[in-house]
Scaffold this active site. Sequence first.
Site, PDB file in Angstrom:
ATOM      1  CB  CYS A 183     -46.205  56.317 -20.806  1.00  0.00           C
ATOM      2  SG  CYS A 183     -47.750  55.422 -20.533  1.00  0.00           S
ATOM      3  CB  CYS A 222     -51.941  13.675 -29.685  1.00  0.00           C
ATOM      4  SG  CYS A 222     -50.265  14.091 -29.333  1.00  0.00           S
ATOM      5  CB  CYS A 224     -49.717  59.358 -13.798  1.00  0.00           C
ATOM      6  SG  CYS A 224     -49.597  59.705 -15.571  1.00  0.00           S
TER       7      CYS A 224
END
Lengths: 432, 441
Positions: free
Chosen positions: A350, A139, A347
């Site tokens: 982009c 912790c 494709c």
Amino acid sequence: MADLSSEFIGIKSPNPFWLASAPPTDKEYNVRRAFEAGWGGVVWKTLGEAGPPVVNVNGPRYGAIHGADRRLLGLNNIELITDRPLEVNIEEITRVKKDYPDHAVVVSLMVPCEEGPWRDILRRLEDTGADGVELNFGCPHGMAERGMGSAVGQVPEYIQMVTEWVKKHSDFPCIVKLTPNITNILYPAKAAMDGGADAVSLINTINSITSVNLDTFAPEPTIDGWGAHGGYCGPAVKPIAMNMVAEIARNPETAKLPISGIGGVTTWRDAAEFMALGAGNVQVCTAAMTYGFKIVQEMISGLSQYMDEKGISNVSDIVGRAVPNAKDWQDLNLNYVTKAVIDQDKCIKCGRCHIVCEDTSHQAIWMHEDRTFEVNDAECVACNLCVNVCPVEDCITMRELDLGEIDERTGKKVEDYANWTTHPNNIGASCG
Amino acid sequence: MSTNPSTPGIAAGRLSAAQVASNFSDLHPPLTDHEARVAADRCYFCHDAPCMEACPTSIDIPLFIRQISTGTPEAAAHTIFSQNILGGMCARVCPTETLCEEVCVREEAEGKPVIIGQLQRYATDRLMARGGHPYARAASTGKSVAVVGAGPAGLACAHRLAMHGHDVTLFDARPKGGGLNEYGIAAYKAAGDFAQQELDWLMGVGGITCAYDQRLGDNLALDALQAEHDAVFLAIGLAGVNAMTVSGAHDADISAVDWISDMRQSPNKTDIPVGRNVVVIGGGMTAVDAAVQAKLLGAETVTIAYRRDKAAMAASVFEQDLASSKGVRILYNAAPKSLTADSITLARTETRDGKLVETGEEMTLPADQVMRAIGQTLEGAPDILALENGKIYVNETGQTSVDGIWAGGDCATGGEDLTVTAVAEGRDAAEDIHNRLMGKG
């Protein structure tokens, strides 16, 4: 259907999916619901010393990193160990274990770094029927300021010392939970092993500040205008956790040390990956805290289907399967040559592969007049960035060059395996 | 029984005021913050983005969407307005399905483009709601420009000129500015009197004086404008309607353009008469706008009769589907043949060897109202200007054949007759005028 039953350091459970020591395992009510939902085991939320329990903040305990649709990617918490009286927890653990004898109930512990308190708490657990203990040396917030949790986990000598006390004062199978907030996970893992630990579990949460409020200039979660670092977990930490698991599993000294894998396990696939890297089982928290206990049903069905498809009959047969393939960089084959290939049918144009290669990499993807994109093999170093940024799955793939084929970038033929240790540029290698 | 969709003949108030108000609310309700973030997250931030290329005003769409996704829609609006000061209206009326969204790579990938138009509206609404005006005028140049026509082209030109420090007088023949934004497009595309709000907001730049009820060739003379101003920009639109002779006479054979204009000016639309059975002749956006609005006002049947086939229709597939979804029937290959007092006979057609011919088959439809939406023509263009294909000839920077006079929008050659094209032409002409006036051209 595949047999998902699991045995981890002698502790049996119906499946390898345990809930980690955390809010979901703080109370009898939650744990009963977890077992009814199908979880194989729990690590009961960390118990502290007898006497007045710790207190938690009364403002927000969690902070989060979200995706665009508020999908929770990472969670941060500043909650401490259980804030309920020890007696109540002991009674509840006893009742639950009695009603669920086939499920694993391990109890997480954290008391001051002295032999007495560890001896005392172990004695209190003796009649609970618990299957084992997990030592919370991980912790990173709150308790660490008091010399416990990760303050212990960051000092291998302390890990070994406390583990030895635990083994000395009880017969419980002992799991040591490790903090990732260290430089090399092998030191604490080895210390746990040397102290007699039966297993390690990792990772605990990572020190973190999830965000800063830019109006109030306070870290979040914010308590009355201030924030303290907390422990980060959830899907975002999985790659860090898996590496640490693999480091222990592939290190010859620690290779035989059982590992309970923790860190962002959200689906059956995450669990299988941890196990392939050497985890004997997995512990889950954030996914349950995000979606509720029912997610274990997907984990069970998914792992079963995977095992059936692969002809694996027992979960233990997955454990460590990827470990032999987890190597040092210097072992990698420098004569393995690949080239990116763009599937023109898939494709969507982009252009991201082109611009990231052009701006940030090797200028190896042409953008043609008609907005088609093509890899220039003479420049492609096979870095994989285009594959990673392409939004279409399997649109860009890596083609492996055959032995003897010419690599257009270097003009050389692809040869047999050779790595850095024997490479002519490696001055150290030529001495040999 | 009160007036309802089945009431014979032509009647106003076929639906309740509440129903009409609901029918004419936003076609696409505004996106909430969360919806906008999720929609913006779908943008791939393409390199040299096809959407940007497809936008007549070349808005940097990937950039403005990224600005939305990072919680700065106001910055996104600046990106939009810097290219298109009527970005608010264009977000509502652009046929995005044939422009930016048609070429969105996600349209290619999965048939679902990023909803660019709605995101643009989200951003522009946000900045406009802040009040004030985002641009400051440059220092006064002492030059003055007359802009004739306060539609999209005129407004874009006037705004850009004002920003550069010129004094602009903006004339319009009608009692209000806005042009087709105010009088021409379907009400549900510009709900809430948006055209006037946008015009008021645009005027916030300063330096623009409006003069309405000034019609060129009537009470406004071009030579006087030339004498009083350093430059003139004409954006007078297409004021005439195409003529079409159909045998016979109908009791209510009206212009769809006029009907839409009347409807746009009616505050609650319940006073606008509409037939029980309406037939709209035409195949463009005006035909769809008229037909859909007739249906939304409570006409029982509305039919668009278009003489060619579906593929030839100028209205986009989206517009055609919208009409169908509102209950409008579209009859393709149906040319008007003859009229009686309350019916229309259509001749079925087909294309043979590239020519449209009648098949000999006919159909007669009951028609309480016949709306003509067969295209508009240039009217009232000054004689001194050269025309080409029925429009004022302009070069690529908007200059007419007469030095010192520029033109743009629907009245001028070049580009499609769209709001967004008009904005681009007005803006670009303004830049050319500015360069000329500052001695840079």
